[in-house]
Design a protein around this motif. Structure first.
Motif, PDB file in Angstrom:
ATOM      1  N   ASN A 140       2.292   4.113   1.455  1.00 37.39           N
ATOM      2  CA  ASN A 140       1.686   3.793   2.747  1.00 37.39           C
ATOM      3  C   ASN A 140       0.315   4.425   2.949  1.00 37.39           C
ATOM      4  O   ASN A 140      -0.159   4.557   4.077  1.00 37.39           O
ATOM      5  N   VAL A 177      -1.958   1.889   4.590  1.00 36.26           N
ATOM      6  CA  VAL A 177      -1.695   1.731   6.021  1.00 36.26           C
ATOM      7  C   VAL A 177      -2.382   2.848   6.812  1.00 36.26           C
ATOM      8  O   VAL A 177      -3.053   2.605   7.820  1.00 36.26           O
ATOM      9  N   THR A 178      -2.226   4.071   6.321  1.00 35.32           N
ATOM     10  CA  THR A 178      -2.821   5.235   6.992  1.00 35.32           C
ATOM     11  C   THR A 178      -4.342   5.178   6.969  1.00 35.32           C
ATOM     12  O   THR A 178      -5.005   5.465   7.970  1.00 35.32           O
ATOM     13  N   LYS A 215      -5.557   2.544   9.558  1.00 31.72           N
ATOM     14  CA  LYS A 215      -5.409   2.965  10.956  1.00 31.72           C
ATOM     15  C   LYS A 215      -6.402   4.058  11.311  1.00 31.72           C
ATOM     16  O   LYS A 215      -6.968   4.075  12.407  1.00 31.72           O
ATOM     17  N   TRP A 241      -1.990   2.481  18.537  1.00 28.93           N
ATOM     18  CA  TRP A 241      -0.560   2.545  18.263  1.00 28.93           C
ATOM     19  C   TRP A 241       0.101   1.234  18.685  1.00 28.93           C
ATOM     20  O   TRP A 241      -0.231   0.678  19.718  1.00 28.93           O
ATOM     21  N   ASN A 259      -0.431  -2.709  13.502  1.00 26.52           N
ATOM     22  CA  ASN A 259      -0.640  -2.375  12.093  1.00 26.52           C
ATOM     23  C   ASN A 259      -1.382  -3.513  11.426  1.00 26.52           C
ATOM     24  O   ASN A 259      -0.823  -4.595  11.231  1.00 26.52           O
ATOM     25  N   ARG A 260      -2.625  -3.285  11.110  1.00 32.01           N
ATOM     26  CA  ARG A 260      -3.397  -4.314  10.418  1.00 32.01           C
ATOM     27  C   ARG A 260      -2.893  -4.498   8.985  1.00 32.01           C
ATOM     28  O   ARG A 260      -3.047  -5.557   8.405  1.00 32.01           O
ATOM     29  N   ARG A 261      -2.322  -3.457   8.437  1.00 29.22           N
ATOM     30  CA  ARG A 261      -1.731  -3.516   7.099  1.00 29.22           C
ATOM     31  C   ARG A 261      -0.391  -2.785   7.133  1.00 29.22           C
ATOM     32  O   ARG A 261      -0.228  -1.797   7.835  1.00 29.22           O
ATOM     33  N   ARG A 262       0.560  -3.296   6.376  1.00 33.53           N
ATOM     34  CA  ARG A 262       1.873  -2.665   6.290  1.00 33.53           C
ATOM     35  C   ARG A 262       2.447  -2.882   4.900  1.00 33.53           C
ATOM     36  O   ARG A 262       2.045  -3.806   4.197  1.00 33.53           O
ATOM     37  N   GLN A 303      -1.672  -9.376  15.234  1.00 36.44           N
ATOM     38  CA  GLN A 303      -0.862  -8.394  15.955  1.00 36.44           C
ATOM     39  C   GLN A 303      -1.264  -8.379  17.428  1.00 36.44           C
ATOM     40  O   GLN A 303      -2.435  -8.567  17.769  1.00 36.44           O
ATOM     41  N   CYS A 331      -8.612   0.508   2.518  1.00 40.46           N
ATOM     42  CA  CYS A 331      -7.216   0.453   2.081  1.00 40.46           C
ATOM     43  C   CYS A 331      -7.133   0.316   0.571  1.00 40.46           C
ATOM     44  O   CYS A 331      -6.321   0.989  -0.088  1.00 40.46           O
TER      45      CYS A 331
END
Length: 218
Positions: A17, A20-21, A24, A31, A34-37, A104, A152
């Protein structure tokens, strides 16, 4: 002109992840969005577990663009699918149409009213002036304008997630598959979502939106 795309190599993704971090943090994504997961299938089953990093694939024939009733989406010369939050009405049609679940929405108010849509921009900002405060507040950092690729992909520790010119990244992935097949490992391995988003080798390049029709373009 390069066509910017993503590939996630499921044989390399370790579900850390980090992508993802990084997304963000760099884009200050709120919060609840999530643009990416990272999605994992067959979780816990030895030998069958696969993880893949998913975001907006910036499709050549983007279904979100087709269903948007206010035409808030547009495509750049690099093939990146962006949207104008000032035009978006939060109807949610794009979220139902997207096969990757990229759009989202934050729920606001007692009756769950949707906010403006938010999604991965391939770190390419939005219709506001490149590098402006307004652009960052609405869409996050415009790394492409800085000559950089999405964070990312750059932060992926195993280089499972790669992004950039579609010809280059598909060549990298094809070389990986060829080596695996040569070694008798993972025969016929494919990139998750590639043909769904971008079509086959004979699919024509997308037609960029004329600058005169891009919201906010000068």
């Amino acid at each position: 002109m390069a066509r910017m795309k993503f590939i996630c190599d499921t044989e390399r993704c370790i579900e850390c992840n980090g992508c993802v971090t990084a997304c963000k943090n760099d884009n200050e994504v709120p919060w609840g969005v999530n643009r990416r997961r990272v999605v994992t299938v067959n979780d816990g089953i030895i030998g069958q577990e696969k993880s893949v990093s998913v975001a907006c694939m910036h499709c050549s024939d983007a279904p979100c663009m087709a269903v948007c009733p206010v035409d808030c989406f547009y495509r750049t010369d690099e093939g990146v699918v962006l949207h104008d939050k000032d035009i978006c009405i939060g109807c949610g049609y794009c979220s139902f149409a997207c096969p990757f679940g990229a759009p989202q929405f934050l729920s606001k108010g007692a009756f769950g009213t949707r906010s403006k849509m938010d999604k991965c921009t391939f770190c390419s900002g939005g219709p506001e002036e490149n590098g402006s405060v307004a652009e960052f507040e609405k869409y996050g950092r415009n790394r492409l304008a800085e000559g950089k690729l999405p964070l990312c992909a750059e932060m992926c520790s195993t280089k499972a997630l790669i992004g950039g010119d579609s010809d280059i990244i598909s060549s990298i992935f094809n070389n990986r598959v060829a080596m695996r097949e040569k070694n008798g490992k993972y025969p016929g391995s494919k990139a998750f979502g590639w043909t769904t988003a971008y079509g086959g080798p004979d699919t024509p390049a997308p037609t960029p939106t004329p600058a005169a029709k891009i919201p906010g373009a000068k």
